[in-house]
Design an enzyme around this catalytic site. Structure first.
Site, short mmCIF file in Angstrom:
data_model
loop_
_atom_site.label_atom_id
_atom_site.label_comp_id
_atom_site.label_asym_id
_atom_site.label_seq_id
_atom_site.Cartn_x
_atom_site.Cartn_y
_atom_site.Cartn_z
N THR A 99 0.82 -1.22 0.00
CA THR A 99 0.00 0.00 0.00
C THR A 99 0.86 1.27 0.00
N THR A 133 5.08 11.21 7.64
CA THR A 133 5.37 11.10 9.07
C THR A 133 6.76 11.61 9.43
N ASP A 134 6.92 12.01 10.69
CA ASP A 134 8.25 12.41 11.18
C ASP A 134 9.17 11.21 11.35
N GLU A 135 8.61 9.99 11.30
CA GLU A 135 9.44 8.79 11.51
C GLU A 135 10.46 8.60 10.40
N TYR A 159 7.70 0.18 8.52
CA TYR A 159 6.70 1.24 8.30
C TYR A 159 7.36 2.53 7.83
N LYS A 163 7.13 4.58 4.23
CA LYS A 163 6.67 5.98 4.11
C LYS A 163 7.77 6.83 3.45
N TYR A 216 6.38 -0.50 26.58
CA TYR A 216 7.53 -1.20 25.99
C TYR A 216 8.84 -0.74 26.65
N ARG A 223 7.95 10.84 22.26
CA ARG A 223 7.20 11.16 21.04
C ARG A 223 6.70 12.60 21.16
N ASP A 290 10.53 -4.89 24.80
CA ASP A 290 10.58 -3.71 23.93
C ASP A 290 10.25 -4.06 22.47
N PRO A 292 11.15 -4.28 18.70
CA PRO A 292 12.44 -4.42 18.01
C PRO A 292 12.79 -3.14 17.24
N HIS A 294 13.24 -0.22 18.30
CA HIS A 294 12.41 0.89 18.79
C HIS A 294 13.14 2.24 18.72
P1 NAD Z 1 -5.08 4.59 9.99
O1 NAD Z 1 -4.36 3.28 9.97
O2 NAD Z 1 -5.95 4.92 11.14
O3 NAD Z 1 -5.99 4.73 8.68
C1 NAD Z 1 -5.54 4.36 7.41
C2 NAD Z 1 -6.75 4.28 6.49
O4 NAD Z 1 -6.28 3.95 5.17
C3 NAD Z 1 -7.76 3.20 6.87
O5 NAD Z 1 -9.06 3.73 6.82
C4 NAD Z 1 -7.56 2.11 5.83
O6 NAD Z 1 -8.73 1.38 5.56
C5 NAD Z 1 -7.11 2.93 4.63
N1 NAD Z 1 -6.30 2.16 3.69
C6 NAD Z 1 -5.26 1.32 3.97
N2 NAD Z 1 -4.77 0.79 2.83
C7 NAD Z 1 -5.48 1.33 1.81
C8 NAD Z 1 -5.44 1.19 0.40
N3 NAD Z 1 -4.55 0.38 -0.20
N4 NAD Z 1 -6.31 1.90 -0.35
C9 NAD Z 1 -7.23 2.70 0.25
N5 NAD Z 1 -7.34 2.86 1.58
C10 NAD Z 1 -6.47 2.18 2.35
O7 NAD Z 1 -3.95 5.68 9.78
P2 NAD Z 1 -3.85 7.16 10.36
O8 NAD Z 1 -3.23 7.10 11.70
O9 NAD Z 1 -5.15 7.84 10.18
O10 NAD Z 1 -2.77 7.78 9.37
C11 NAD Z 1 -3.17 8.41 8.15
C12 NAD Z 1 -1.93 8.87 7.42
O11 NAD Z 1 -1.21 9.78 8.22
C13 NAD Z 1 -0.95 7.74 7.09
O12 NAD Z 1 -0.39 7.99 5.84
C14 NAD Z 1 0.11 7.84 8.17
O13 NAD Z 1 1.36 7.37 7.70
C15 NAD Z 1 0.13 9.34 8.39
N6 NAD Z 1 0.53 9.79 9.75
C16 NAD Z 1 -0.06 9.26 10.86
C17 NAD Z 1 0.29 9.75 12.12
C18 NAD Z 1 -0.35 9.22 13.38
O14 NAD Z 1 0.10 9.58 14.48
N7 NAD Z 1 -1.39 8.42 13.31
C19 NAD Z 1 1.27 10.75 12.23
C20 NAD Z 1 1.87 11.24 11.06
C21 NAD Z 1 1.48 10.76 9.83
O1 DAU Z 2 5.50 9.71 14.67
C1 DAU Z 2 4.37 9.55 13.86
C2 DAU Z 2 3.89 8.12 13.91
O2 DAU Z 2 3.27 7.94 15.16
C3 DAU Z 2 2.96 7.75 12.77
O3 DAU Z 2 3.63 7.88 11.54
C4 DAU Z 2 2.44 6.32 12.94
O4 DAU Z 2 1.49 6.02 11.93
C5 DAU Z 2 1.77 6.23 14.30
O5 DAU Z 2 1.34 4.90 14.53
C6 DAU Z 2 2.73 6.66 15.40
O6 DAU Z 2 3.81 5.69 15.54
P1 DAU Z 2 4.34 5.24 16.98
O7 DAU Z 2 5.01 3.93 16.84
O8 DAU Z 2 5.10 6.34 17.63
O9 DAU Z 2 2.91 5.11 17.74
P2 DAU Z 2 2.36 4.02 18.78
O10 DAU Z 2 1.11 4.57 19.37
O11 DAU Z 2 2.35 2.65 18.21
O12 DAU Z 2 3.48 4.03 19.92
C7 DAU Z 2 3.79 5.23 20.62
C8 DAU Z 2 4.92 4.90 21.56
O13 DAU Z 2 4.41 4.05 22.60
C9 DAU Z 2 6.06 4.14 20.92
O14 DAU Z 2 7.30 4.56 21.49
C10 DAU Z 2 5.80 2.68 21.29
C11 DAU Z 2 5.11 2.80 22.63
N1 DAU Z 2 4.11 1.76 22.95
C12 DAU Z 2 3.15 1.51 22.00
C13 DAU Z 2 2.20 0.54 22.24
C14 DAU Z 2 1.16 0.21 21.21
C15 DAU Z 2 4.13 1.11 24.17
O15 DAU Z 2 4.99 1.39 25.03
N2 DAU Z 2 3.16 0.17 24.40
C16 DAU Z 2 2.22 -0.18 23.48
O16 DAU Z 2 1.41 -1.10 23.76
#
Ligand code: NAD
Ligand code: DAU
Length: 358
Positions: A99, A133-135, A159, A163, A216, A223, A290, A292, A294
């Site tokens: 995707t 993303t900032d990642e 991931y 991106k 973890y 973050r 943790d 992997p 991380h």
């Molecule tokens: P999410 O996982 O909640 O939602 C993703 C959506 O995309 C879902 O509705 C899913 O059904 C749809 N999708 C997945 N594959 C698809 C495909 N092949 N075609 C059409 N639709 C598809 O994600 P999110 O947290 O809302 O993130 C949205 C965007 O923002 C992503 O690109 C992510 O990388 C970026 N982003 C997220 C965060 C965060 O903290 N969540 C931060 C920075 C950037």
């Molecule tokens: O920085 C932007 C990103 O933030 C986005 O691009 C990603 O789509 C979004 O998922 C998010 O990534 P993170 O890995 O930072 O988010 P997550 O909520 O999974 O984890 C946040 C932090 O918490 C990370 O350091 C891992 C930790 N964590 C996460 C989970 C799910 C735990 O300690 N325990 C947990 O169970």
């Protein structure tokens, strides 16, 4: 005129669509594959709204995308569709390449074909906004300056690598073909409709269910947290005034260690929904194995967006977090809808077999 939003049934996408239609009359075509992360309940508030046209489909389906672009005379595409969860990318990276990389490539090609057939004025006004993303900047040392847009790319997880690859494709489609693209790199979002595989909603769900709160490693990873509606306002601003070919960081300098995030959620819950035994929800914290590879710390410098486009976030972490907890407490139906099916399977598999039940 119409905009096409991809991934508009996910966390950020659904917040964006709801917010857009609350501020504009311009219609939205919402293309979403409805993976486990897509939830039509997120869009219940605009059910029957003629300005919202939902289509279930894949961003990699060029024929479908082309048809939608032409049928709705789309003037801008916002690409939010992605596989977004780091832990899932470690367990199974293939969907992320499919995707985030191949899907973005096919989407770019469908958009390029459509854009190339527009008249001059509409070609110039057209925008493709890629939400990233900032990642992609990788992990920062404790004292290092926040990443600005010139920071080198150093993605560390499947991931973030997927991106980063998509960002490079978007950049190349501008440089080579002249497609008017904009890229945003945003920090961690939180807020309503956040799927409970991610830290903040997971902690809220588990706390209320009396389950362990899995942290973890040592929980000192940092973050940079942004309230989701601030992300939405930044995307609107970049779409409106961003310069084609440019990249804009989005963030709010709310750098918080994971363990402090978990304690902050517990403190709000202790106040609003105290445990019957009078103990704090913090008693449920459980340190687990943790992640992997991380990444230790993310922090973005969003100064360019403020200087050039005048955007600033409205929400502080404390106020945004409180709003978020209040939202989850008030939306029991949404929560119950989510805690079924694929999500439950994933949690059982992920936390029981890979990390040891917390
Ligand atoms: P999410 O996982 O909640 O939602 C993703 C959506 O995309 C879902 O509705 C899913 O059904 C749809 N999708 C997945 N594959 C698809 C495909 N092949 N075609 C059409 N639709 C598809 O994600 P999110 O947290 O809302 O993130 C949205 C965007 O923002 C992503 O690109 C992510 O990388 C970026 N982003 C997220 C965060 C965060 O903290 N969540 C931060 C920075 C950037
Ligand atoms: O920085 C932007 C990103 O933030 C986005 O691009 C990603 O789509 C979004 O998922 C998010 O990534 P993170 O890995 O930072 O988010 P997550 O909520 O999974 O984890 C946040 C932090 O918490 C990370 O350091 C891992 C930790 N964590 C996460 C989970 C799910 C735990 O300690 N325990 C947990 O169970």
């Amino acid at each position: 005129m119409t905009i096409l939003v991809t991934g508009g049934a996910g966390f950020i996408g659904s917040n964006f669509v709801l917010d857009w239609l609350a501020q504009h009359d311009e219609p939205v075509v919402n293309l979403d594959k409805l993976t486990y992360a897509g939830n039509l309940n997120n869009l219940a508030g605009i059910e029957g709204d003629p300005r919202h046209h939902f289509v279930r489909g894949d961003i990699g389906d060029g024929e479908l995308v082309g048809r939608l672009l032409r049928a709705h005379s789309v003037r801008a595409v916002l690409n939010l569709a992605a596989e977004s969860h780091v832990d899932r990318s470690i367990a199974g990276p293939a969907a992320f390449i499919e995707t985030n990389v191949a899907g973005t490539f096919r989407l770019l090609e469908a958009v390029r074909l459509y854009w190339g057939q527009l008249g001059q004025d509409r070609r110039q006004a057209f925008r493709f906004l890629h939400v990233s993303t900032d990642e992609v900047y990788g992990s920062l040392d404790a004292g290092a300056a926040a990443s600005d847009e010139e920071h080198r790319y150093a993605p560390n997880s499947p991931y973030s690598a997927s991106k980063a690859a998509s960002d490079h494709l978007v950049r190349a489609w501008h440089h080579t073909y002249g497609l008017p693209v904009l890229t945003t790199n945003c920090s961690n979002n939180y807020g309503p409709f956040h799927f409970p595989e991610k830290l903040i909603p997971l902690v809220i769900f588990n706390a209320l269910a009396g389950k362990p709160l899995p942290v973890y490693g040592d929980g000192r990873q940092v973050r940079d947290w942004l309230y989701v509606l601030d992300h939405c306002s930044a995307l609107r601003r970049v779409l409106e005034a961003g310069r084609p070919g440019e990249t804009y960081n989005i963030g709010s300098s709310n750098q918080v260690a994971n363990i402090d995030v978990v304690h902050a959620v517990c403190a709000v819950l202790d106040e609003l929904r105290p445990r019957p035994d009078g103990l704090s929800y913090a008693a449920q914290v459980s340190f687990v194995k943790d992640r992997p590879g991380h990444d230790r710390r993310y922090a973005v410098d969003a100064g360019k967006l403020e200087r050039e486009l005048g955007w600033r976030p409205a929400e502080m972490f404390e106020t945004g977090l409180r709003k978020t907890v209040v939202w989850y407490l008030a939306h029991g139906d949404w929560v119950r809808g989510v805690t079924s099916g694929a999500y439950r399977d994933w949690v059982a598999q992920h936390y029981a077999s890979e990390r040891g039940a917390p």
